[in-house]
Enzyme design. Structure first.
Site, PDB file in Angstrom:
ATOM      1  N   GLY A  93       0.828  -1.201   0.000  1.00 56.74           N
ATOM      2  CA  GLY A  93       0.000   0.000   0.000  1.00 56.74           C
ATOM      3  C   GLY A  93       0.858   1.245   0.000  1.00 56.74           C
ATOM      4  N   LYS A  94       0.336   2.286  -0.595  1.00 59.39           N
ATOM      5  CA  LYS A  94       1.028   3.573  -0.550  1.00 59.39           C
ATOM      6  C   LYS A  94       0.495   4.296   0.690  1.00 59.39           C
ATOM      7  CE  LYS A  94       2.579   6.714  -4.089  1.00 59.39           C
ATOM      8  NZ  LYS A  94       4.002   6.542  -3.864  1.00 59.39           N
ATOM      9  N   VAL A  95       1.010   3.839   1.838  1.00 58.60           N
ATOM     10  CA  VAL A  95       0.492   4.284   3.129  1.00 58.60           C
ATOM     11  C   VAL A  95       1.356   5.435   3.648  1.00 58.60           C
ATOM     12  CG1 VAL A  95       0.028   3.547   5.502  1.00 58.60           C
ATOM     13  CG2 VAL A  95      -0.342   1.946   3.600  1.00 58.60           C
ATOM     14  N   TYR A 155       6.206   6.250   4.800  1.00 52.91           N
ATOM     15  CA  TYR A 155       7.184   7.102   4.133  1.00 52.91           C
ATOM     16  C   TYR A 155       8.214   7.727   5.068  1.00 52.91           C
ATOM     17  CZ  TYR A 155       5.516   6.053  -0.386  1.00 52.91           C
ATOM     18  OH  TYR A 155       5.237   5.357  -1.539  1.00 52.91           O
TER      19      TYR A 155
END
Ligand code: PPE
Length: 306
Positions: free
Chosen positions: A158-160, A164
């Site tokens: 997922g681009k959670v 980051y």
């Protein structure tokens, strides 16, 4: 500094750039549970504006939300429409698109289920992520001392938002030491990804990229694999070590922001002759032709806005 545009789409309507504000008790600001996307729109050779692989990006946006148990209060079609509407309002023929979904204010603490899921779409002009010169001549990368997440510590598919922190720390570390981009190894010591890119190496004419096990399923990565197959360049998805990068003939990063950026040096060792190689150049040229609508075979990857 990000270059301001006119409007941002927020929770169903366009608002002025400066009015797209949130409260300091926005849940995601404290705990990082939220998801985002990065999409590019290019001017095609016939002067139109086309979004690259919009459907795949919006599908991944919903997948990311599903992974963190977040229900986006809009349909996929509504998000696609919001993206088109924002680009049009900003009169942008070309640029970067950032959809984001986050938990708004309401309850605090970890166990909240009633905070509203808020959604926004911003767009702005964004040139070459790792510099124009980097795109042409290649960049210098360094393996970070920070590992990519263990697959059971963060959800790597997922681009959670919270994920980051790991990327930012790795990027800061290597840039402070004078390099352009970080390479992160997985927790077993194999090459995983860049701070915001997938990684490819080339050896003896064969392209190789890390399997999806511990990395984001990059849409540019998928595009490169598809393009290579069309060009009869063999591709394998298999993990590799840092010294396999050292002895590779070529290496490049892929990402929406980074596009296809050649790597000319890694950990102070030249990759091949220390400049972009023939396979990288062919793939890069094909990619830029496709996003600019110059390849009839790949028109289905373009979503024309106007
Ligand atoms: N891995 C990571 C960790 C990642 O963030 C990206 C995109 C990719 C791989 C490549 O995925 P794709 O864009 O689908 O090919 N990174 C985004 C964030 C950049 C930023 O600085 O913000 C991007 O490229 O939009």
């Amino acid at each position: 500094m990000v270059q301001k545009t006119k409007k941002i789409w927020m929770d169903g309507k366009l608002v002025n750039w400066d009015e797209a504000q949130v409260h300091v008790l926005t849940h995601t600001l404290h705990y990082g549970v939220g998801v985002f996307e990065g999409i590019r729109c290019y001017t095609t050779e016939d002067g139109k504006a086309a979004i690259f692989r919009l459907k795949e990006h919006v599908d991944r946006f919903f997948d990311s939300a599903h992974i963190v148990l977040m229900e986006i209060p809009f349909t996929r079609e509504e998000i696609c429409a919001a993206i088109r509407k924002t680009l049009l309002a900003n009169e942008q023929p070309e640029g970067y698109i950032r959809p984001i979904a986050f938990l708004g204010e309401g309850e605090m603490g970890l166990h909240v289920r009633t905070n509203p899921v808020r959604v926004a779409v911003a767009t702005w002009p964004w040139g070459a992520y790792l510099g124009e010169e980097g795109l042409k001549k290649g960049i210098r990368a360094k393996v970070s001392s920070f590992n990519r997440h263990h697959v059971n510590a963060a959800m790597t598919k997922g681009k959670v938002i919270g994920n980051y922190v790991n990327s930012v720390l790795a990027k800061w570390e290597v840039v402070k030491s004078g390099y352009d981009e970080a390479v992160l190894l997985d927790t077993e010591g194999y090459v995983a990804e860049g701070s915001g890119e997938n990684i490819f190496i080339v050896r003896n004419g064969m392209l190789q990229t890390t399997p999806l096990t511990s990395v984001l399923p990059g849409i540019t990565r998928d595009s490169v694999i598809t393009i290579a197959q069309k060009m009869d360049i063999p591709v394998k998805e298999a993990r590799f070590t840092r010294d396999e990068m050292y002895i590779a003939d070529e290496m490049f990063f892929t990402g929406t922001a980074a596009e296809i950026t050649p790597v000319r040096e890694v950990d102070d060792r030249k990759v091949g002759p220390g400049k972009p190689g023939p396979v990288t150049k062919r793939i890069q040229a094909a990619f830029f032709d496709i996003v600019r609508g110059k390849n009839a075979l790949f028109q289905h990857w373009l979503d024309v806005v106007r």
